[in-house]
Motif scaffolding. Structure first.
Motif, short mmCIF file in Angstrom:
data_model
loop_
_atom_site.label_atom_id
_atom_site.label_comp_id
_atom_site.label_asym_id
_atom_site.label_seq_id
_atom_site.Cartn_x
_atom_site.Cartn_y
_atom_site.Cartn_z
N GLN A 122 0.88 -1.22 0.06
CA GLN A 122 0.01 0.11 -0.03
C GLN A 122 0.92 1.40 0.16
OE1 GLN A 122 -3.66 0.05 -0.19
NE2 GLN A 122 -2.89 1.94 -1.03
N GLU A 128 -7.12 -2.44 0.73
CA GLU A 128 -7.33 -3.43 1.40
C GLU A 128 -8.72 -3.18 2.32
OE1 GLU A 128 -6.02 -5.78 5.55
OE2 GLU A 128 -4.60 -4.89 4.40
N TYR A 129 -8.69 -1.89 2.87
CA TYR A 129 -10.11 -1.49 3.28
C TYR A 129 -11.52 -1.61 2.36
CZ TYR A 129 -13.83 1.61 5.47
OH TYR A 129 -14.76 1.89 6.18
N ASN A 130 -11.03 -0.99 1.14
CA ASN A 130 -12.26 -1.08 0.14
C ASN A 130 -12.52 -2.36 -0.26
OD1 ASN A 130 -12.51 1.76 0.26
ND2 ASN A 130 -10.84 2.20 -1.27
N ASN A 139 -6.23 3.08 0.10
CA ASN A 139 -6.91 2.12 1.11
C ASN A 139 -7.44 1.02 0.56
OD1 ASN A 139 -6.53 4.57 2.83
ND2 ASN A 139 -8.18 5.50 2.03
N LEU A 171 -12.74 -5.11 1.59
CA LEU A 171 -13.26 -5.57 2.71
C LEU A 171 -14.50 -4.86 2.94
CD1 LEU A 171 -10.11 -6.28 5.04
CD2 LEU A 171 -11.41 -7.90 3.69
N ASN A 172 -14.69 -3.77 2.69
CA ASN A 172 -15.84 -3.01 3.14
C ASN A 172 -16.58 -2.12 1.89
OD1 ASN A 172 -15.46 -3.06 6.30
ND2 ASN A 172 -13.45 -2.07 5.53
N ASN A 173 -15.88 -2.07 0.76
CA ASN A 173 -16.81 -1.52 -0.40
C ASN A 173 -16.29 -2.11 -1.66
OD1 ASN A 173 -17.56 0.97 1.29
ND2 ASN A 173 -15.41 1.46 1.20
#
Length: 219
Positions: free
Chosen positions: A116, A168-170, A166, A172-174
């Motif tokens: 990242q 990894e976050y996206n 972001n 998992l969440n978006n």
């Protein structure tokens, strides 16, 4: 040597002299016809220095044919940016793929924040400068009918900029929103941009530029 032969020789020599004279006159006309104005030469010099606005300004009120050639060169200088952008996007994608791998194949890959960090570094140091061409080649120095192509290019840049921030976050969440951008929004914009490029390159082909300048600018 009798008079008849002398007359024939005189006629032949006269024809040769006239022919040679006509050749030099034609050659000089060709040279003059291909001679470029000082404004054109100056514009070419500015383009070599990447002073594109200066190149346009020095030629905009000059010979129409020369102005068209300069604007054609400017158009393809602008278009070169797409190749540069493509290379940067590929670098970002390669780093982002490492994140996808360690999230998908947890038994094969170890989680590492360096990927990242690499993505963010490419965005900052290589992708962000892609927008600088907007100042170096503003829309108003290109042909008027290139306006849509110009806008589409920056729309594409904006869509792709930060896509993998972001990441990894996206994932998992978006995930749905991210997937839609990757499979629909961006490919559709690229298709639209490509279609417009084909139209513009048909209206303003590189063949309008003399070969010596194609070689000079490595087109």
């Amino acid at each position: 040597m009798n008079n008849k032969i002398k007359i024939i020789i005189t006629i032949v020599l006269s024809a040769l002299i006239i022919g040679i004279g006509m050749f030099f006159i034609y050659s000089n006309k060709q040279t003059l016809g291909n001679k470029k104005s000082k404004e054109f030469i100056k514009a070419i010099s500015y383009i070599k220095e990447e002073k594109y606005v200066d190149a346009y300004n020095v030629i905009k009120n000059g010979n129409e044919e020369e102005k068209d050639m300069i604007q054609t060169i400017l158009l393809y200088k602008f278009t070169e940016q797409f190749d540069i952008a493509t290379d940067v996007v590929e670098k970002v994608s390669d780093e982002a793929e490492n994140i996808t791998n360690y999230l998908t194949y947890t038994f094969l890959y170890s989680k590492d924040p360096i990927y990242q960090q690499n993505v963010d570094k490419i965005y900052e140091e290589e992708y962000k400068p892609l927008f600088d061409i907007k100042n170096k080649i503003p829309k108003n120095i290109l042909f008027e009918d290139c306006s849509k192509y110009y806008d589409l290019y920056f729309e594409y840049l904006n869509l792709d900029y930060g896509l993998f921030s972001n990441y990894e976050y996206n994932i998992l969440n978006n995930k749905d929103e991210l997937l839609n951008k990757l499979t629909n929004t961006i490919p559709n914009k690229l298709e639209e941009l490509t279609s417009e490029y084909e139209k513009i390159s048909g209206l303003h082909p590189l063949s309008a530029v003399q070969e010596e300048y194609l070689i000079l600018f490595d087109f």
